[in-house]
Motif scaffolding. Structure first.
Motif, PDB file in Angstrom:
ATOM      1  N   HIS A 178       0.756  -1.032  -0.052  1.00 49.78           N
ATOM      2  CA  HIS A 178       0.039  -0.013  -0.065  1.00 49.78           C
ATOM      3  C   HIS A 178       0.774   1.248  -0.083  1.00 49.78           C
ATOM      4  CE1 HIS A 178      -4.088  -1.652   0.494  1.00 49.78           C
ATOM      5  NE2 HIS A 178      -3.597  -2.694   0.901  1.00 49.78           N
ATOM      6  N   TYR A 179       0.177   2.460  -0.368  1.00 45.74           N
ATOM      7  CA  TYR A 179       0.759   3.577  -0.457  1.00 45.74           C
ATOM      8  C   TYR A 179       1.805   4.053   0.319  1.00 45.74           C
ATOM      9  CZ  TYR A 179       1.695   8.016  -2.780  1.00 45.74           C
ATOM     10  OH  TYR A 179       2.255   9.460  -3.384  1.00 45.74           O
ATOM     11  N   LEU A 180       1.359   3.984   1.605  1.00 40.82           N
ATOM     12  CA  LEU A 180       2.126   4.518   2.857  1.00 40.82           C
ATOM     13  C   LEU A 180       2.886   3.372   3.307  1.00 40.82           C
ATOM     14  CD1 LEU A 180      -0.721   6.584   4.542  1.00 40.82           C
ATOM     15  CD2 LEU A 180       0.992   7.312   2.863  1.00 40.82           C
ATOM     16  N   MET A 181       2.964   2.178   3.137  1.00 42.27           N
ATOM     17  CA  MET A 181       3.579   1.126   3.584  1.00 42.27           C
ATOM     18  C   MET A 181       5.255   0.697   3.330  1.00 42.27           C
ATOM     19  SD  MET A 181       1.426  -0.179   5.945  1.00 42.27           S
ATOM     20  CE  MET A 181       1.072   1.725   6.062  1.00 42.27           C
ATOM     21  N   ASP A 182       5.764   1.479   2.476  1.00 41.37           N
ATOM     22  CA  ASP A 182       7.100   1.330   2.037  1.00 41.37           C
ATOM     23  C   ASP A 182       7.670   2.422   1.233  1.00 41.37           C
ATOM     24  OD1 ASP A 182       9.462  -0.357   1.713  1.00 41.37           O
ATOM     25  OD2 ASP A 182       8.498  -1.645   0.411  1.00 41.37           O
ATOM     26  N   PHE A 183       8.930   2.156   0.779  1.00 43.66           N
ATOM     27  CA  PHE A 183       9.406   3.082  -0.065  1.00 43.66           C
ATOM     28  C   PHE A 183       8.945   2.784  -1.440  1.00 43.66           C
ATOM     29  CE2 PHE A 183      12.696   3.421   3.149  1.00 43.66           C
ATOM     30  CZ  PHE A 183      13.295   4.645   3.048  1.00 43.66           C
ATOM     31  N   VAL A 184       8.738   3.855  -2.263  1.00 44.54           N
ATOM     32  CA  VAL A 184       8.646   3.330  -3.802  1.00 44.54           C
ATOM     33  C   VAL A 184       9.706   2.801  -4.245  1.00 44.54           C
ATOM     34  CG1 VAL A 184       7.937   4.520  -6.097  1.00 44.54           C
ATOM     35  CG2 VAL A 184       6.743   5.098  -3.936  1.00 44.54           C
ATOM     36  N   ARG A 185       9.703   1.766  -4.938  1.00 47.88           N
ATOM     37  CA  ARG A 185      11.005   0.886  -5.368  1.00 47.88           C
ATOM     38  C   ARG A 185      10.769   0.645  -6.968  1.00 47.88           C
ATOM     39  NH1 ARG A 185      13.479  -1.540  -1.078  1.00 47.88           N
ATOM     40  NH2 ARG A 185      12.283  -1.231   0.916  1.00 47.88           N
ATOM     41  N   ASP A 186      11.914   0.477  -7.487  1.00 50.12           N
ATOM     42  CA  ASP A 186      12.072  -0.041  -9.039  1.00 50.12           C
ATOM     43  C   ASP A 186      11.961  -1.489  -9.202  1.00 50.12           C
ATOM     44  OD1 ASP A 186      14.482  -1.289  -8.397  1.00 50.12           O
ATOM     45  OD2 ASP A 186      15.863   0.420  -9.084  1.00 50.12           O
ATOM     46  N   SER A 187      12.275  -1.938 -10.382  1.00 45.95           N
ATOM     47  CA  SER A 187      11.765  -3.360 -10.818  1.00 45.95           C
ATOM     48  C   SER A 187      12.902  -4.339  -9.990  1.00 45.95           C
ATOM     49  CB  SER A 187      12.113  -3.731 -12.312  1.00 45.95           C
ATOM     50  OG  SER A 187      13.325  -3.371 -12.754  1.00 45.95           O
ATOM     51  N   ASN A 188      13.737  -3.671  -9.450  1.00 43.08           N
ATOM     52  CA  ASN A 188      15.016  -4.472  -8.744  1.00 43.08           C
ATOM     53  C   ASN A 188      14.881  -4.250  -7.375  1.00 43.08           C
ATOM     54  OD1 ASN A 188      16.709  -5.618 -11.021  1.00 43.08           O
ATOM     55  ND2 ASN A 188      17.495  -3.498 -11.144  1.00 43.08           N
ATOM     56  N   MET A 189      13.540  -3.958  -7.150  1.00 45.22           N
ATOM     57  CA  MET A 189      13.436  -3.666  -5.642  1.00 45.22           C
ATOM     58  C   MET A 189      14.200  -2.722  -4.517  1.00 45.22           C
ATOM     59  SD  MET A 189      10.260  -4.682  -4.868  1.00 45.22           S
ATOM     60  CE  MET A 189      10.153  -4.320  -3.185  1.00 45.22           C
ATOM     61  N   ILE A 190      15.032  -1.928  -5.438  1.00 45.02           N
ATOM     62  CA  ILE A 190      15.883  -0.766  -4.961  1.00 45.02           C
ATOM     63  C   ILE A 190      15.078   0.611  -4.830  1.00 45.02           C
ATOM     64  CG2 ILE A 190      17.878   0.503  -5.345  1.00 45.02           C
ATOM     65  CD1 ILE A 190      19.140  -1.952  -6.961  1.00 45.02           C
ATOM     66  N   PRO A 191      15.231   1.104  -3.742  1.00 44.47           N
ATOM     67  CA  PRO A 191      14.274   2.287  -3.336  1.00 44.47           C
ATOM     68  C   PRO A 191      14.530   3.240  -4.426  1.00 44.47           C
ATOM     69  CG  PRO A 191      15.091   1.563  -1.451  1.00 44.47           C
ATOM     70  CD  PRO A 191      15.838   0.791  -2.321  1.00 44.47           C
ATOM     71  N   MET A 192      13.605   4.177  -5.121  1.00 49.49           N
ATOM     72  CA  MET A 192      13.854   4.999  -5.924  1.00 49.49           C
ATOM     73  C   MET A 192      13.712   6.448  -5.292  1.00 49.49           C
ATOM     74  SD  MET A 192      11.062   3.758  -8.821  1.00 49.49           S
ATOM     75  CE  MET A 192      11.434   5.128  -9.770  1.00 49.49           C
ATOM     76  N   GLU A 193      13.717   6.223  -3.844  1.00 52.02           N
ATOM     77  CA  GLU A 193      13.636   7.697  -3.196  1.00 52.02           C
ATOM     78  C   GLU A 193      14.394   7.485  -1.858  1.00 52.02           C
ATOM     79  OE1 GLU A 193       9.338   8.014  -2.483  1.00 52.02           O
ATOM     80  OE2 GLU A 193       9.129   6.289  -1.392  1.00 52.02           O
ATOM     81  N   ASP A 194      15.310   8.369  -1.500  1.00 54.53           N
ATOM     82  CA  ASP A 194      15.907   8.341  -0.220  1.00 54.53           C
ATOM     83  C   ASP A 194      14.728   8.735   1.038  1.00 54.53           C
ATOM     84  OD1 ASP A 194      15.432  11.125  -0.163  1.00 54.53           O
ATOM     85  OD2 ASP A 194      17.450  11.813  -0.811  1.00 54.53           O
ATOM     86  N   ARG A 195      15.549   8.585   2.221  1.00 51.18           N
ATOM     87  CA  ARG A 195      14.598   9.045   3.368  1.00 51.18           C
ATOM     88  C   ARG A 195      13.901  10.253   3.133  1.00 51.18           C
ATOM     89  NH1 ARG A 195      16.644   9.009   9.768  1.00 51.18           N
ATOM     90  NH2 ARG A 195      14.572   9.514  10.513  1.00 51.18           N
ATOM     91  N   SER A 196      14.585  11.398   2.784  1.00 53.06           N
ATOM     92  CA  SER A 196      13.573  12.492   2.723  1.00 53.06           C
ATOM     93  C   SER A 196      12.706  12.642   1.931  1.00 53.06           C
ATOM     94  CB  SER A 196      14.564  13.651   2.387  1.00 53.06           C
ATOM     95  OG  SER A 196      15.530  13.698   1.128  1.00 53.06           O
ATOM     96  N   LYS A 197      12.826  11.919   0.567  1.00 53.56           N
ATOM     97  CA  LYS A 197      11.680  12.062  -0.169  1.00 53.56           C
ATOM     98  C   LYS A 197      10.562  10.939  -0.064  1.00 53.56           C
ATOM     99  CE  LYS A 197      14.750  13.076  -4.356  1.00 53.56           C
ATOM    100  NZ  LYS A 197      15.159  12.235  -5.927  1.00 53.56           N
ATOM    101  N   MET A 198      11.014   9.871   0.586  1.00 52.89           N
ATOM    102  CA  MET A 198       9.854   9.051   1.446  1.00 52.89           C
ATOM    103  C   MET A 198       9.181   9.871   2.217  1.00 52.89           C
ATOM    104  SD  MET A 198       9.277   7.372   4.517  1.00 52.89           S
ATOM    105  CE  MET A 198      10.890   6.982   4.999  1.00 52.89           C
ATOM    106  N   GLU A 199       9.823  10.485   3.221  1.00 53.20           N
ATOM    107  CA  GLU A 199       8.986  11.193   4.231  1.00 53.20           C
ATOM    108  C   GLU A 199       8.176  12.205   3.575  1.00 53.20           C
ATOM    109  OE1 GLU A 199      12.098  12.445   6.837  1.00 53.20           O
ATOM    110  OE2 GLU A 199      12.061  10.403   8.045  1.00 53.20           O
ATOM    111  N   ALA A 200       8.565  13.081   2.654  1.00 50.69           N
ATOM    112  CA  ALA A 200       8.099  14.270   2.015  1.00 50.69           C
ATOM    113  C   ALA A 200       6.735  13.582   0.933  1.00 50.69           C
ATOM    114  CB  ALA A 200       8.804  14.816   1.033  1.00 50.69           C
ATOM    115  N   ARG A 201       6.819  12.427   0.596  1.00 44.43           N
ATOM    116  CA  ARG A 201       5.525  11.694  -0.060  1.00 44.43           C
ATOM    117  C   ARG A 201       4.544  11.287   0.877  1.00 44.43           C
ATOM    118  NH1 ARG A 201       4.641   6.394  -0.721  1.00 44.43           N
ATOM    119  NH2 ARG A 201       6.776   6.006  -0.166  1.00 44.43           N
TER     120      ARG A 201
END
Length: 586
Positions: free
Chosen positions: A215-238
């Motif tokens: 769900h939208y609030l439950m994780d970092f947004v990740r790419d196809s390799n499950m590597i986060p596409m956002e750092d901590r600050s971007k995740m928190e901002a989202r």
């Protein structure tokens, strides 16, 4: 020419008929006027309880329904079903409590009613409000209606709008809550391991093809390799922006943010998810809400609970009333009075496990949690040869059993078991092990992918995503089905028909299994990881004793609707089906 007596009588008769017609029309107008007044002004108001009599310092239960429809679907409970469940809770002595009562219970140690119930309806559906409102009035219950922020102020008529919510609150029967701003999925993989990315709920129409998601609030947004596409600050901002959008929408549309929150999805926050993501949610939840029902699956919240980590149970549409009561009994560890239904039918059976409700042409046998339910037909133990017919209508995922020659003293029996759509025929001799006589997968159950219970949210690794979804069970846990059966045991021979197809024709059974009665059984399936209670449903049950001295058959039990009762039942079902078709079509 003057009027004749006949003319005068006709004149008076016409006046009388005209008066009666006018009176009937006036009565109809009054009834319509009252209905219109009730609809427009909601003149019935909630009666506040006498809180001075409250002494409960232990805790309360929370029941939250996903949605309510006129008739049941795999996702919505039927209005009649909701009525029966609320009636049962009312009869147990449950009183509803408000959000403020919960806050006072935890913050000020104020007591609650002896049997305290917090009632909620999620997803912000119009039909839930429409069908629940008269029931809240009937039992003087208060409930919380939860909604998604982004469904407010748009053209989706399926969902409650601000003017609806304000009107509901004015009656006193309703408070408001929130499921958050949106129902959006991130880090989605299909069942073949292909990366899909971010999708709104409306874009995932066929969820059978979804392997993993979050769900939208439950994780970092990740790419196809499950590597986060956002750092901590971007995740928190989202995440901060999502909560801010929710706040701004409620403030703009209602003038306040509802106090109660039920996050999507349950049982993840504070339990296995990324700590940084959990912290970002935690800050926002405590900033905007006064309480949070974070968990689902258990009904009871005790006095040691956390206001921001409360729990609720969501009754599934396939739950019969005793299923809910059995869940409450397990969670509260308090004795519950179960619903019995038709007392005359109930007197014909001994309950050896679980509980049973007798409903016209159905016997609903509910198992205890992680146990087996069983009914034994009285005065059937002396009948050697039996013919039994029934429709097994319980959920596909579960176990329904029919026992013949069930000797309680010897521990011997012959039984037919329908387990997860697999048919097994078994026998057990005295002091012996269960022996399998026959086993077969039955014809496939057809179900609509839209009816799938979508519960595959997970925090997962790259390898898990690329390898595709774990093997799905063949059937969702919420799908029902009907299997007509006919079983005959005579001498040392057993015949079994399913769906009017003869599967066993005079199969030999052990001659030592020669006596015993008729019993019905129900138990949960381990395939269902979410629920360890099961409702076995036996409809149109007819049990006859064969080989009577006079050569005739003797009816031992029947709940088949015949005569006028059968006609009325058929008409009711036809009308209900027609109404469902009209509602679904138009």
């Amino acid at each position: 020419m003057g009027k004749t007596t006949s003319d005068v009588l006709d004149y008076r008769k016409k006046d009388r008929n005209k008066f009666i017609k006018t009176l009937i029309q006036f009565a109809i107008l009054v009834v319509l006027g009252v209905m219109l007044f009730n609809a427009v002004f909601d003149w019935k108001k909630y009666e506040e309880p006498n809180k001075a009599s409250w002494t409960n310092e232990k805790g309360f239960i929370t029941i939250s329904y996903f949605g309510v429809g006129r008739s049941g679907t795999p996702k919505l409970v039927a209005k009649k079903q909701l009525d029966e469940q609320l009636q049962a809770l009312y009869d147990q002595g449950y009183q509803t409590i408000s959000q403020q009562d919960i806050l006072d219970f935890y913050k000020k140690k104020k007591p609650l009613p002896d049997k305290a119930l917090f009632l909620a309806f999620e997803d912000g559906r119009n039909d839930s409000s429409l069908f629940a409102q008269p029931l809240l009035e009937k039992y003087n219950f208060k409930a919380t209606a939860l909604s998604y922020g982004n469904k407010m102020g748009n053209s989706e008529n399926k969902f409650l709008q601000p003017e609806d919510m304000k009107k509901m609150m004015e009656t006193g029967f309703w408070e408001l809550g929130s499921n958050g701003y949106r129902l959006t999925y991130i880090n989605v993989f299909d069942d073949q391991g292909n990366f899909i990315g971010v999708k709104d709920e409306s874009e995932l129409t066929n969820k059978t093809k979804v392997g993993y998601y979050n769900h939208y609030l439950m994780d970092f947004v990740r790419d196809s390799n499950m590597i986060p596409m956002e750092d901590r600050s971007k995740m928190e901002a989202r995440i901060n922006e999502d909560y801010k959008l929710m706040n701004d929408t409620y403030m703009d549309q209602l003038g306040f943010v509802p106090g109660a929150y039920m996050i999507m999805h349950a049982n993840t926050l504070y339990s296995g998810m990324n700590r940084l993501v959990a912290d970002a949610n935690d800050v926002n939840i405590k900033k905007y809400f006064t309480m949070h029902f974070n968990r689902e699956g258990t009904a009871y919240n005790d006095s040691e609970g956390d206001l921001y980590n409360l729990t609720r149970v969501q009754p599934e549409p396939y739950w019969y009333t005793n299923h809910l009561l059995m869940r409450i009994q397990k969670d509260t560890d308090e004795k519950i009075r179960f619903v019995r239904g038709d007392e005359e039918q109930a007197k014909e059976w001994d309950r050896l496990g679980g509980t049973a409700q007798f409903m016209e042409d159905q016997i609903v046998l509910t198992s205890p949690a992680a146990g087996s339910g069983m009914l034994y037909l009285k005065n059937s133990d002396s009948q050697k040869d039996i013919k039994l017919s029934a429709k097994l209508e319980g959920n596909v995922i579960g176990k329904q059993s029919i026992y013949l020659r069930d000797d309680r003293e010897k521990g011997s029996f012959v039984r037919v078991v329908l387990h997860d759509n697999e048919l097994r025929v078994e026998q057990k001799k005295e002091k012996g092990e269960v022996q399998e006589l026959y086993k077969s997968e039955l014809s496939q159950v057809i179900w609509n992918p839209e009816d799938l219970t979508f519960d595959r949210a997970s925090v997962y690794t790259r390898e898990q995503g690329e390898s595709g979804a774990p093997e799905l069970e063949k059937y969702p846990i919420n799908i029902k089905n009907t299997r007509p059966m006919e079983i005959t045991v005579q001498g040392d021979r057993l015949s079994v028909s399913v769906d009017e197809t003869l599967l066993l024709d005079k199969q030999q059974i052990d001659p030592s299994i020669s006596s015993g009665g008729v019993a019905l059984g129900a138990a949960y399936s381990e395939v269902n990881k979410k629920d360890d209670i099961y409702d076995g449903v036996f409809a149109d049950v007819k049990i006859e004793s064969l080989a009577q001295p006079n050569g005739e058959q003797q009816m031992l039990f029947s709940n088949v609707q015949t005569g006028l009762a059968g006609v009325v039942s058929s008409i009711k079902k036809a009308i209900s089906a027609a109404m469902d078709w009209v509602i679904d079509t138009f």
